[in-house]
Scaffold this motif. Structure first.
Motif, mmCIF file in Angstrom:
data_model
loop_
_atom_site.group_PDB
_atom_site.id
_atom_site.type_symbol
_atom_site.label_atom_id
_atom_site.label_comp_id
_atom_site.label_asym_id
_atom_site.label_seq_id
_atom_site.Cartn_x
_atom_site.Cartn_y
_atom_site.Cartn_z
ATOM 1 N N ASP A 124 0.290 11.271 -9.992
ATOM 2 C CA ASP A 124 -0.663 12.445 -9.951
ATOM 3 C C ASP A 124 0.030 13.728 -10.326
ATOM 4 N N ILE A 135 0.813 4.041 -2.924
ATOM 5 C CA ILE A 135 0.755 5.544 -2.571
ATOM 6 C C ILE A 135 1.811 6.245 -3.106
ATOM 7 N N VAL A 166 -8.014 7.980 -2.588
ATOM 8 C CA VAL A 166 -7.924 9.269 -3.224
ATOM 9 C C VAL A 166 -7.137 9.577 -4.371
ATOM 10 N N LEU A 167 -5.693 9.120 -4.157
ATOM 11 C CA LEU A 167 -4.712 9.334 -5.005
ATOM 12 C C LEU A 167 -5.091 8.646 -6.312
ATOM 13 N N LYS A 173 0.791 -1.005 0.080
ATOM 14 C CA LYS A 173 -0.070 0.084 0.060
ATOM 15 C C LYS A 173 0.775 1.222 -0.032
ATOM 16 N N LEU A 188 -6.162 7.237 1.741
ATOM 17 C CA LEU A 188 -5.196 8.052 0.964
ATOM 18 C C LEU A 188 -5.133 7.477 -0.457
ATOM 19 N N LEU A 189 -4.656 6.100 -0.492
ATOM 20 C CA LEU A 189 -4.532 5.381 -1.712
ATOM 21 C C LEU A 189 -5.895 5.721 -2.791
ATOM 22 N N PHE A 238 1.328 6.514 -6.866
ATOM 23 C CA PHE A 238 0.033 7.143 -7.344
ATOM 24 C C PHE A 238 0.483 8.765 -7.292
ATOM 25 N N GLU A 294 -3.470 1.903 8.914
ATOM 26 C CA GLU A 294 -3.631 1.388 7.650
ATOM 27 C C GLU A 294 -4.874 1.909 7.021
ATOM 28 N N THR A 295 -5.956 2.469 7.904
ATOM 29 C CA THR A 295 -7.160 2.765 7.227
ATOM 30 C C THR A 295 -6.941 4.216 6.554
ATOM 31 N N LYS A 347 -4.319 5.010 5.425
ATOM 32 C CA LYS A 347 -3.402 4.664 3.956
ATOM 33 C C LYS A 347 -4.236 4.170 3.020
ATOM 34 N N SER A 348 -5.388 3.455 3.177
ATOM 35 C CA SER A 348 -6.192 2.746 2.048
ATOM 36 C C SER A 348 -7.066 3.771 1.492
#
Lengths: 310, 432
Positions: free
Chosen positions: A18, A11, B13-14, A7, B10-11, A14, B4-5, B7-8
């Motif tokens: 972006d 991140i 959104v990105l 993850k 954020l991912l 991306f 972790e939440t 990060k998820s």
């Protein structure tokens, strides 16, 4: 634990993607929006190299369309108003040209500027507020005013012109006034985006009309036609007037951007000639008719004398 | 777990942002195009004319065979002349080369063109076996053909206007050789022509004139709006007004299109300042033909009349049944260019729709016309100003209706302008 690392990696990926896309997007937007801006940039550099400086070139008009204007037809009421104007005797000829003689000439000071001159005639001329001071031809001692339509001047048109004749003592003795009629309403439907004033300057530059260390004073918006008038309806195109060094004016079509040949040359003299013809046929019982003919003749002869000089 | 939440979230959104940006990048269109680059977007005028090419728009004004003992032959009608020329255009010309030396001066056949044409047009007009690339830069007005009996071939010579240059090619083909032979030697389908030598040029006229007919034609007005659509940059801001004669004119304050002469002619001006070198003749012709084809402007039979490089004007003459139609300014298309831009354009505004019973005419023979001219030469004209003589139609309108009449007449080109050989009032006096 592994999933968490993936993850983080995603991140990061991306985030980079972006940022890249955002840069691309802004770039594209800039290029599209500032297409002319980019051009302007190089143009500005070129102008700088030539020592050409710019004054205030903003015009504040972005969309316009050509306007169609009919010749004026005076109503009886209007004729009466004109007839009753103070301190003068007026005649309206068959072409609806107003020819007027002041009973008491109106003095104009030698140094008067446009605003003062406009003020001086304001009370005496029909719809004077619609006429914009253009120039005082000191050689002929004639002052030109252009009629305004939709709030902007109509440059160099025989049918929207106020010509003021001064005597040796700088007093207004005579004037002639032509008035353009109503504008067709339909022009509001056909608005076109105008070129930027900077593009107009670019046209001048490419045409080699701007010289080393010239100063562009300002760009003004108005209307002009390149079709010789025939007395019927006229169409006027949105036009930029670019003034350079307070002595040269250029007229550039504000939709298509063409530069047109100088309309000024001989305009005043041609108009005096027209007036000279017109005055011949006004009623004979006006006691100032002969005097006006003589004065106009002198002005038209001044023209021939001048053009005969080498 | 909390981390972790986030990060998820954020991912997601990105990913969302990247999708949005990609989408935006693909679909973003600059809103500029409406004001810039709008050139010619609206050109959609069509007058419904036919297609023309350089090959078909240029035709010789005369084709003449010179036979033995100073006799001259030509075609009995311009239609047969044109058919022969069209045939000739298909003959393969090979071995194209330029000569400086002037070899011989008697020709078996000559073709004259209405104006000096650049040699570069040879590729378009004729069938050269290989497209010649280095064509000379002079112009020709005359092409001659010589018949070489021994080699069984034809030699084509392009002669420059000043007579200083020549270019030759050969036609080496049995069937064309035989056709040419049948004309030159057998005089097949030809009639004798008479020679008029007192004029500015050597002029030849058919000795007898047959089958020329007068016509009454019905016409249709062309749609002026189509021309407006095609000639103005932005037809929607063009304003229309009527003059006191009720003839419309259209203007956008720069260009002006006027309908004149009772609605039969239109005149367009586009006063653009143009500097730069004048175009080459061939370029001019191309600009001109493109601009007319662009709005389907070949509405009648038109042929090239002149290309003037100095004033950048191209003119076309209207033809009917292969005869030129003469009239003061009603039957010609004229265009003026400046740096490739159309500055002036004048053209007829009618199209012939049908013809009403032809009537036979009784035209003078070539001999009679020459005799008549010589007579006039002693009175009111000087013969050395006569540049050409030919039969043409005089166009006249029947009242104000959509009919016009074509009357065949002998015309002469006198000092550059076409006029009837016989003056109207004289004819009337004779018939009285």
């Amino acid at each position: 634990m592994q999933w968490s690392q993936i993850k983080t990696l995603f991140i990061l990926c991306f985030l980079i993607l972006d940022i890249y896309l955002l840069v691309q997007f802004i770039d594209k937007q800039d290029r599209a929006d500032q297409y002319s801006g980019d051009e302007n940039l190089t143009l500005q550099e070129e102008l700088k190299r030539e020592g050409i400086t710019l004054g205030d070139i903003k015009v504040g008009v972005e969309k316009e369309s050509p306007i169609t204007v009919s010749p004026i037809e005076f109503t009886e009421e209007q004729k009466e108003t004109i007839d009753e104007l103070d301190n003068q005797e007026t005649v309206i000829n068959t072409d609806n040209l107003i020819i007027s003689h002041f009973d008491d000439p109106i003095p104009i000071s030698e140094e008067a500027d446009g605003a003062e001159i406009s003020q001086a005639i304001n009370d005496y001329v029909y719809r004077a507020e619609n006429y914009k001071f253009w120039e005082w031809d000191k050689e002929l001692n004639v002052i030109l005013f252009f009629q305004e339509k939709e709030g902007d001047p109509i440059y160099y048109n025989q049918y929207g012109l106020l010509l003021v004749f001064l005597n040796e003592d700088n007093e207004i003795e005579y004037y002639t006034q032509s008035i353009l009629g109503d504008t067709d309403a339909s022009h509001e439907d056909n608005l076109r985006t105008l070129i930027k004033p900077m593009q107009a300057i670019g046209t001048l530059y490419e045409d080699n009309s701007l010289f080393f260390e010239d100063h562009v004073d300002d760009v003004e918006f108005g209307y002009h036609t390149w079709i010789p008038p025939t007395g019927g309806k006229q169409v006027f195109a949105p036009t930029y007037k670019v003034s350079v060094n307070e002595e040269r004016d250029y007229f550039i079509n504000a939709i298509e951007g063409q530069l047109f040949t100088d309309p000024e040359e001989n305009f005043t003299r041609d108009m005096i000639m027209e007036n000279f013809m017109d005055v011949q046929v006004i009623p004979n019982d006006l006691d100032w008719k002969d005097d006006m003919i003589n004065k106009l003749r002198k002005l038209t002869q001044a023209e021939t004398n001048r053009s005969e000089l080498p | 777990m909390r981390l972790e939440t986030t990060k998820s979230f954020l991912l997601i959104v990105l990913i969302g942002v990247s999708l949005l940006l990609s989408f935006g990048l693909w679909t973003y269109q600059p809103s500029e195009s409406e004001s810039l680059g709008g050139e010619d977007v609206y050109s959609q005028g069509d007058l419904g004319g036919t297609e023309e090419s350089v090959r078909s728009i240029i035709e010789p004004t005369s084709i003449l065979f010179h036979a033995e003992e100073d006799t001259h032959y030509g075609f009995p009608s311009p239609q047969e002349e044109r058919e022969f020329y069209e045939e000739l255009q298909t003959w393969t010309m090979s071995n194209f080369r330029e000569h400086q030396i002037i070899n011989e001066s008697n020709f078996d056949m000559e073709m004259r063109f209405p104006d000096a044409l650049p040699m570069t047009l040879a590729n378009n007009l004729f069938s050269l076996d290989e497209v010649a690339e280095n064509l000379p830069n002079w112009s020709f007005e005359k092409i001659v053909l010589n018949y070489k009996e021994n080699n069984r071939l034809l030699e084509v010579t392009f002669i420059s206007v000043d007579g200083q240059h020549r270019a030759t090619a050969t036609i080496n083909d049995a069937s064309s050789f035989e056709l040419f032979q049948s004309k030159l030697v057998g005089k097949e389908g030809l009639i004798q022509y008479v020679h008029f030598s007192e004029g500015a040029e050597e002029i030849y006229l058919p000795s007898q004139v047959e089958n020329v007919e007068n016509y009454t034609l019905s016409t249709r007005d062309l749609n002026v709006q189509m021309l407006v659509n095609s000639l103005f940059r932005d037809p929607r801001i063009v304003s229309r007004s009527l003059n006191p004669l009720n003839e419309p004119s259209y203007t956008d304050a720069i260009r002006e299109l006027k309908v004149i002469k009772n609605g039969r002619v239109m005149s367009f001006i586009n006063p653009q300042s143009s500097d730069g070198l004048p175009s080459q003749k061939q370029e001019l012709l191309e600009y001109s033909m493109d601009s007319i084809s662009d709005h389907g402007g070949w509405t009648n039979d038109y042929k090239l009349l002149s290309i003037d490089r100095r004033s950048e004007r191209v003119r076309y003459q209207m033809y009917y049944k292969d005869y030129p139609v003469f009239d003061k300014g009603l039957t010609a298309i004229e265009q003026k260019f400046g740096s490739g831009t159309l500055l002036e354009y004048k053209r007829p505004l009618f199209k012939v729709t049908s013809e009403i019973t032809p009537e036979p005419t009784n035209l003078d023979s070539g001999e009679a016309i020459i005799a008549y001219l010589r007579e006039r030469g002693e009175k009111d004209i000087s013969l050395e100003n006569v540049e050409n003589i030919r039969i043409g139609y005089e166009l006249a309108y029947i009242d104000n209706a959509d009919y016009l009449s074509l009357r065949a007449k002998w015309y002469m080109n006198y000092n550059g302008s076409w006029q009837p050989v016989k003056e109207e009032n004289k004819d009337a006096m004779e018939s009285n």
